[in-house]
Every structure is written in C-alpha cells, then in structure tokens.
Motif scaffolding. Sequence first.
Motif, PDB file in Angstrom:
ATOM      1  N   ILE A  67      -6.135 -35.528  -1.653  1.00 45.30           N
ATOM      2  CA  ILE A  67      -5.412 -34.710  -2.822  1.00 45.30           C
ATOM      3  C   ILE A  67      -6.041 -35.313  -4.093  1.00 45.30           C
ATOM      4  O   ILE A  67      -5.608 -36.521  -4.188  1.00 45.30           O
ATOM      5  N   ARG A  69      -4.988 -35.389  -8.209  1.00 50.15           N
ATOM      6  CA  ARG A  69      -4.137 -34.887  -9.191  1.00 50.15           C
ATOM      7  C   ARG A  69      -3.759 -36.022 -10.182  1.00 50.15           C
ATOM      8  O   ARG A  69      -3.975 -36.969  -9.812  1.00 50.15           O
ATOM      9  N   LEU A 246       1.383 -44.088   7.433  1.00 43.21           N
ATOM     10  CA  LEU A 246       1.353 -42.732   6.695  1.00 43.21           C
ATOM     11  C   LEU A 246       0.525 -42.086   7.653  1.00 43.21           C
ATOM     12  O   LEU A 246      -0.625 -42.322   7.913  1.00 43.21           O
ATOM     13  N   TYR A 270       2.793 -31.310   2.901  1.00 38.22           N
ATOM     14  CA  TYR A 270       2.001 -30.798   2.026  1.00 38.22           C
ATOM     15  C   TYR A 270       0.763 -30.184   2.972  1.00 38.22           C
ATOM     16  O   TYR A 270       0.693 -30.545   4.145  1.00 38.22           O
ATOM     17  N   THR A 353       0.984 -44.219  -0.963  1.00 39.17           N
ATOM     18  CA  THR A 353       0.439 -42.855  -0.042  1.00 39.17           C
ATOM     19  C   THR A 353      -0.583 -42.031  -1.294  1.00 39.17           C
ATOM     20  O   THR A 353      -0.890 -40.939  -1.057  1.00 39.17           O
ATOM     21  N   LYS A 357      -6.994 -40.420  -5.194  1.00 37.93           N
ATOM     22  CA  LYS A 357      -7.256 -39.717  -6.301  1.00 37.93           C
ATOM     23  C   LYS A 357      -7.743 -40.727  -7.301  1.00 37.93           C
ATOM     24  O   LYS A 357      -8.209 -40.420  -8.307  1.00 37.93           O
ATOM     25  N   VAL A 400       5.141 -37.749  -1.634  1.00 35.01           N
ATOM     26  CA  VAL A 400       5.396 -38.214  -0.210  1.00 35.01           C
ATOM     27  C   VAL A 400       5.968 -39.491   0.128  1.00 35.01           C
ATOM     28  O   VAL A 400       6.408 -39.877   1.127  1.00 35.01           O
TER      29      VAL A 400
END
Length: 402
Positions: A67, A69, A246, A270, A353, A357, A400
Amino acid sequence: ALRYHTGWERAWTSPEPKRHYDVIIIGAGGHGLATAYYLGKNYGITNVAVLEKGWLGGGNTGRNTTIIRSNYLQDPSAAIYEKARALYEDLSQDLNYNLMFSPRGVMMLAQTHHEVRGYKRTAHANALQGVKTEWISPQRVKELVPIINIDGPRYPVLGALWQERGGTARHDAVAWGYARACSRMGMHIIQKCEVTGIRREGGKVAGVDTTKGPIDCNKLGLVVAGHSGVLAQMAGFRLPVESVALQALVSEPIKPCMDVVVMANTVHGYMSQSDKGEMVIGGGADGFNNYTQRGSFHHIEETVRALIETFPIISRLKMLRQWGGIVDMTGDRSPILSKTPVENIFINCGWGTGGFKSIPGSGWGFAQLMATGDSPLCRAFSLDRFKEGRFIDESVAAGVAH
Ligand code: FAD
Ligand code: PYC
C-alpha cells in the motif's frame, strides 16, 4: 515453450567483496537499495557495496501488502511520504523497470466517531501540506467499493479519508529495479553476506566483519528493519525500537471485484485485490516481540473475522497462503533517519508496518544525509527526538500499528 529462453543477461552482478568501499549499506531491502541508488544518481558516489544476509528484497520489502499513500498527520511525515509517493509516479521510467505502480486510490474507513474526527483532522492538515486527500461520505464509499457493507451492526462505515493518487506497486520489482540500476552504476550488491560485527577506531567506523570476511569502509548505513537493534548493538549503541511480526495472507483468486485499496483500522484489517485476482488481506501486528517471520495463528482468524462484517463477500473464500515479516516499531510510529553516536555510522529504520510506501523518499533523503551530513527530509527523524521528547506521533496514520 521455455526451451529458447536461454542466455538471459543477469539483472545485477554477484561479485566477491572488495577489501574497501567508500560506503557500505547493510540490508538490500527497498530502503538500502534506494539509498545506494540515490547516492550514485544524486551525488556521484558509486564505490558502494550493499551487503545482504539473505537474498535481495527477501525481507519486509518482499513481504508487504504494497500500500502506497501519504495521508499522514505531521508535517515532517507528510513531506517524506509525499516525496516518496511523487517519486513512485514515474519511478518505472526513471529505473526503466516496470514497477506496476497502480494509483488506484486508497481509502481509510472511519468506523467510530473518534475516527471521523481523526480523519477529518488529517484531511485538513493534508490540505495545508499540499497532500491531496479528502473526507468522503458513506454513500461515496459505497459508490467506489460496491462490495462493501456500510451498515454493519457493530462498525458501520461513517465515511472515509480518501487519497485518489494512493495505490499499490509490485514490491519485488521495486527492489529489483533499484538493484539493477545500482549494479549498472558499478555498485556491488553482495547477497548471502551476513554482517557479524562492526569495527570502530577512535570513535569512527572502520569496517564490518561478514561471513565473506572483513570489509573496510569510510561510511556505513544500517538499513536492516527488524534487525536494527541487533546491528546497533554490534556498533555499540541502543535504539528505541521493538521488533514484532506483522503478517498478511491472500485468498484464492476471484474475478475483479474491488479496484481500490481499503483500510479498516478500527477492526485492524485491510484489503486490496491483486492483478491475479487474489484478495490481499492483512491485520494488526503481534502483541509480543519476536523474530519469527511467520506471525501468530490467532491473528489470521481475528483479521478475517473482523473484515467479514464489512466485506460479507469474503466469508466463503479459501486462504491460499500466509506469511510474516519482522517490523521495527518506534514508540511514536515514525522512522529514524539519523546520524548515530558513532561517527560515520548512519541509521535508517523504524518504518515499522508502513515503510514500503516511503522507499523512494527515504532513499532520497538518507542518501543526502550520508553524502552531505544533513537532509531537510530527515532532520526531524533524528535519534535526538527520543531524548528531547520531540515525538512525531503517527499512531493514527500508521493504522495497523496503533
Ligand atoms: P527489509 O526489506 O526488511 O530489508 C532489510 C534487509 O536487511 C533484509 O533483507 C535482511 O535480510 C537484511 N539484514 C538484516 N540483518 C542483516 C545482517 N546482519 N547482515 C546483512 N543483511 C542483514 N508498508 C507499506 O508502506 N505498505 C504496506 O502495505 C505494508 N504492508 C506490510 C505488510 C507486512 C505483512 C509487513 C511485514 C510489512 C508491511 N509494510 C508495509 C512495511 C514495509 O514492508 C517495511 O516497512 C519496508 O519493507 C522496510 O523495508 P527495509 O528495506 O527497511 O527492510
Ligand atoms: O502503512 O499503509 C500502510 C500499511 C497497510 C498495511 C500495512 N501497512
């Protein structure tokens, strides 16, 4: 059919280590490789070795849910995560390597009134920081994600923080693209080369001991994620970092049904859909420190159970595979990009975590710090902040990890 596929050029060389390099980076994950790349590209420093105990990209970089962002709250975070997101936009062209960057949009669901307040606040902060995010209504959430149940009895969807240019990229390709570019600049990426000791002389770094023998250097970068505490101990200082597992899982592949990324941080779940059709699902981190790249069993059940209320469609799916990585968590959920008590040893860790990104932005800033001794992108993330109480609290944005 693969009979004629012979004689392929190797993407990177596998050299034996030299006796000395200007710079050694420990850890061939995304952050280590990106640092090496920008040392070469932005500062012309190419007498560089990246040492990796396993295979390149085999750590968290190859284990994450991809992910991307930049919807963080604090200004220093927005700066480095948005720099990274912006670099991702044309990184495939820069590296001439298809990273499959897919800016499909990322939404963080608000499922409690507390989250509504938190995400509205983030949207306002992002507007001031020049990061394009917006607060959207439950109806807009439903339009963007038709498979979602917004009326859940326990956790109804009250709205979401939406970043239209967030998304995903192919994680291995990020490591491979940077590695190939580094190798083409003449840098050495040395796999199966574990660092077992760090040598100092007169308060400065002198070199490292490895399973392939001793190697000297002028400057050393520690970029080893979950093993940062271990390497710091070798160098003679301590870090405010904990290592926990994780984990994530993918379902069997199904037809395309969701073309954005959804994070549901209240329930710790997610989900996105991979190009192969698998639902990529992750949850919270283990509640205890450990180094096992697996994750505890009950988390799988908790994560899926939590997501089923919001995504009833997944209730009959079979799990295809599951894996874990060891993430390096700081108390304020922000990274450390810093000089250390040992002269010419620098550390890049604490991404916890959420560091996939940030790989391009982190590499960009950390290379500047290593090359010049200072970097505006890294300044706020120095180790001093833990002594001075200058925390950069990102427990909401980390999602998370809270
Ligand atoms: P790594 O990729 O772990 O690289 C460190 C390397 O150092 C490893 O290859 C390791 O073998 C090597 N090393 C360690 N010790 C030594 C030694 N003594 N000698 C030589 N080499 C050594 N982030 C996001 O932004 N989005 C997500 O969706 C996301 N999802 C995640 C899901 C999971 C399940 C996990 C585990 C993580 C997730 N993350 C996510 C976090 C992200 O993966 C990490 O923050 C990021 O990949 C860290 O990159 P790195 O280069 O610092 O570490
Ligand atoms: O940081 O966006 C993130 C993330 C999602 C899943 C794990 N980390």
